[in-house]
Design an enzyme around this catalytic site. Structure first.
Site, PDB file in Angstrom:
ATOM      1  N   THR A  36       0.864  -1.187   0.000  1.00 11.03           N
ATOM      2  CA  THR A  36       0.000   0.000   0.000  1.00 11.03           C
ATOM      3  C   THR A  36       0.901   1.238   0.000  1.00 11.03           C
ATOM      4  O   THR A  36       2.134   1.123   0.005  1.00 11.03           O
ATOM      5  CB  THR A  36      -0.881   0.053   1.266  1.00 11.03           C
ATOM      6  OG1 THR A  36      -0.026   0.277   2.393  1.00 11.03           O
ATOM      7  CG2 THR A  36      -1.670  -1.240   1.452  1.00 11.03           C
ATOM      8  N   THR A 123      -2.429  -2.875  19.337  1.00 14.85           N
ATOM      9  CA  THR A 123      -2.052  -1.541  19.799  1.00 14.85           C
ATOM     10  C   THR A 123      -2.672  -1.213  21.153  1.00 14.85           C
ATOM     11  O   THR A 123      -3.728  -1.759  21.505  1.00 14.85           O
ATOM     12  CB  THR A 123      -2.525  -0.494  18.762  1.00 14.85           C
ATOM     13  OG1 THR A 123      -2.362   0.814  19.300  1.00 14.85           O
ATOM     14  CG2 THR A 123      -3.990  -0.670  18.389  1.00 14.85           C
ATOM     15  N   ASP A 124      -2.038  -0.301  21.860  1.00 20.21           N
ATOM     16  CA  ASP A 124      -2.619   0.174  23.131  1.00 20.21           C
ATOM     17  C   ASP A 124      -3.866   1.029  22.893  1.00 20.21           C
ATOM     18  O   ASP A 124      -4.624   1.311  23.817  1.00 20.21           O
ATOM     19  CB  ASP A 124      -1.578   0.958  23.952  1.00 20.21           C
ATOM     20  CG  ASP A 124      -1.013   2.180  23.227  1.00 20.21           C
ATOM     21  OD1 ASP A 124      -1.405   2.441  22.064  1.00 20.21           O
ATOM     22  OD2 ASP A 124      -0.178   2.886  23.826  1.00 20.21           O
ATOM     23  N   GLU A 125      -4.077   1.447  21.619  1.00 21.35           N
ATOM     24  CA  GLU A 125      -5.225   2.329  21.341  1.00 21.35           C
ATOM     25  C   GLU A 125      -6.557   1.620  21.527  1.00 21.35           C
ATOM     26  O   GLU A 125      -7.592   2.276  21.615  1.00 21.35           O
ATOM     27  CB  GLU A 125      -5.114   2.906  19.922  1.00 21.35           C
ATOM     28  CG  GLU A 125      -3.858   3.733  19.743  1.00 21.35           C
ATOM     29  CD  GLU A 125      -3.920   4.701  18.567  1.00 21.35           C
ATOM     30  OE1 GLU A 125      -4.996   4.926  18.028  1.00 21.35           O
ATOM     31  OE2 GLU A 125      -2.853   5.220  18.213  1.00 21.35           O
ATOM     32  N   TYR A 150      -9.778   3.445  13.423  1.00 17.66           N
ATOM     33  CA  TYR A 150      -8.576   2.589  13.417  1.00 17.66           C
ATOM     34  C   TYR A 150      -8.547   1.678  14.647  1.00 17.66           C
ATOM     35  O   TYR A 150      -8.437   0.461  14.528  1.00 17.66           O
ATOM     36  CB  TYR A 150      -7.297   3.452  13.385  1.00 17.66           C
ATOM     37  CG  TYR A 150      -6.063   2.693  13.827  1.00 17.66           C
ATOM     38  CD1 TYR A 150      -5.520   1.693  13.038  1.00 17.66           C
ATOM     39  CD2 TYR A 150      -5.456   2.953  15.067  1.00 17.66           C
ATOM     40  CE1 TYR A 150      -4.405   0.968  13.450  1.00 17.66           C
ATOM     41  CE2 TYR A 150      -4.345   2.236  15.482  1.00 17.66           C
ATOM     42  CZ  TYR A 150      -3.819   1.247  14.674  1.00 17.66           C
ATOM     43  OH  TYR A 150      -2.724   0.521  15.091  1.00 17.66           O
ATOM     44  N   ALA A 152     -10.888   0.917  16.688  1.00 17.26           N
ATOM     45  CA  ALA A 152     -12.039   0.012  16.742  1.00 17.26           C
ATOM     46  C   ALA A 152     -11.794  -1.207  15.853  1.00 17.26           C
ATOM     47  O   ALA A 152     -12.121  -2.341  16.236  1.00 17.26           O
ATOM     48  CB  ALA A 152     -13.305   0.745  16.297  1.00 17.26           C
ATOM     49  N   LYS A 154      -8.869  -2.438  15.075  1.00 19.25           N
ATOM     50  CA  LYS A 154      -7.850  -3.272  15.729  1.00 19.25           C
ATOM     51  C   LYS A 154      -8.470  -4.051  16.894  1.00 19.25           C
ATOM     52  O   LYS A 154      -8.146  -5.208  17.119  1.00 19.25           O
ATOM     53  CB  LYS A 154      -6.685  -2.406  16.243  1.00 19.25           C
ATOM     54  CG  LYS A 154      -5.826  -1.779  15.172  1.00 19.25           C
ATOM     55  CD  LYS A 154      -5.086  -2.775  14.293  1.00 19.25           C
ATOM     56  CE  LYS A 154      -3.970  -3.505  14.998  1.00 19.25           C
ATOM     57  NZ  LYS A 154      -3.177  -4.347  14.054  1.00 19.25           N
TER      58      LYS A 154
END
Ligand code: NAD
Ligand code: TDX
Length: 337
Positions: A36, A123-125, A150, A152, A154
């Protein structure tokens, strides 16, 4: 050992393949990547196609991507994802496709080919946001509460990975790590954007008042943590990974980089904030206590190495920087409509 790495031409995937090759020269690495905008096909040009390294250009969203994969894979390390929060705000659909459907396709492949050991990079997000000025941290037991499309997507992929472990007995592990930085990171992301803007004597855009905070992890420390989980992690478990510099306010990071590069504070420009802009800090005591891992790089030494890499690899980032800045210009225009 035969290892399938997805997203190996992106930032962390490239660093991981280099790390793994050095640590396990006898291992065979299959690198599957769609290439990408976020990938650079030249990242691993020094790896020649052969019995120990094979590159396959494929899209994990297309379920037929597995047709070209060799048999008898021992381990999958899944990095491939759409990874940029601002792009997910602009157009979430690709995030759902790649991060959710793509992960599902890969899990199916692992399940249908002898229950291949599956390590998922997350991720920690997924944990959402800590309050400003809080000293709390995310850990493995923090409930999921993602803020952006993003994170959500993950979070959804993490749930799918766990469900394949519980339902089908797929041997899975997950790592949720904080913000990585280091060589080969796309110049759309904060630290490379800062460094490359400063190298080009441009202003550096700081969202809001720069008070949001992150936990910064040098990419090689992330790679050694992944390796520890692959080798010694408990199947079915999740491990949080973070760096030595936690709860670092964006503005403090900016000032540090300006000082390290000998530039001027007048280059800071405060711009419109990101919607649902969140804050992260990670408690990595589980991986330290259970697996003996801890980060090695200080922010100063990690930043110095990173700045030097961008100074000496201008050709690597110039085109993708132009594209990234075009994206940000359009985003700013849209937010004014
Ligand atoms: P990146 O955007 O630099 O690279 C992603 C790679 O995945 C690219 O090479 C891209 O071509 C490939 N890819 C994207 N869609 C694909 C598809 N449909 N099929 C095959 N390949 C595809 O990302 P990164 O920063 O290296 O992140 C890698 C992983 O780590 C991601 O899963 C991300 O969510 C996670 N993560 C990153 C950070 C960070 O700070 N960079 C922190 C925590 C977690
Ligand atoms: O120009 C900028 N100005 C600015 O103030 C940019 C690009 C970012 N920021 C701020 C927003 C964030 O608080 O800097 C911080 C870092 O931003 P990003 O580099 O976009 O990273 P972040 O949103 O924290 O997400 C990153 O870490 C977690 C990765 O991109 C994700 O893939 C990972 O999961």
């Amino acid at each position: 050992m035969k290892i399938l790495v997805t997203g190996g031409l992106g930032f962390i995937g490239t660093n991981f393949i280099r790390f793994w090759r050095k640590k396990y020269p006898q291992s065979t690495i299959i690198n599957l990547d769609k290439i990408t905008y976020a990938a650079n096909p030249e990242n691993l040009n020094d790896f020649s196609q052969g019995s120990k390294y094979q590159f396959i250009k494929e899209d994990i969203v297309n379920p037929d991507f597995t047709n070209r994969l060799p048999s008898l894979i021992d381990l999958i390390v899944h990095f491939a994802a759409e990874s940029h929060v601002d792009r997910s705000i602009n157009d979430p659909s690709l995030f759902v496709k790649t991060n959710v459907l793509g992960t599902y396709n890969l899990l199916n492949f692992a399940k249908n080919n002898g229950n291949i050991r599956f390590h998922h990079i997350s991720t920690d997000e997924v944990f959402g946001s800590l309050p400003l000025n809080s000293s709390n941290q995310f850990s493995e037991s923090t409930p999921y509460d993602p803020s952006s499309p993003y994170s959500a997507s993950k979070a959804a992929s993490d749930h799918l990975v766990r469900s394949f472990g519980k339902t089908f007995g797929l041997p899975t592990t997950i790592t949720n790590c904080s913000n990585n930085y280091g060589p080969y990171q796309h110049p759309e992301k904060f630290i490379p954007r800062l460094i490359t803007n400063l190298l080009e004597n441009q202003k550096i855009p700081v969202y809001g008042q720069g008070l949001n905070f992150r936990d910064w992890l040098y990419v090689d420390d992330h790679c050694s943590a992944i390796s520890a989980v692959i080798n010694r992690g408990k199947i079915g478990d999740t491990y949080c990974i973070g760096g030595l510099y936690q709860s670092t306010k964006n503005i403090d990071l900016v000032k540090k980089i300006i000082n390290l590069m000998g530039k001027d504070m007048s280059q800071i420009e405060y711009v419109a904030d990101r919607p649902a802009h969140d804050n992260y800090s990670v408690d990595w005591s589980k991986i330290k206590n259970d697996l003996g891992w801890q980060p090695q790089e200080t922010l100063d030494t990690g930043l110095k190495k990173t700045i030097e890499w961008y100074q000496t690899h201008q050709k690597w980032w110039q085109d993708s920087k132009k594209e990234a800045e075009k994206f940000y210009k359009n985003l700013a225009k849209q937010s004014k409509i």
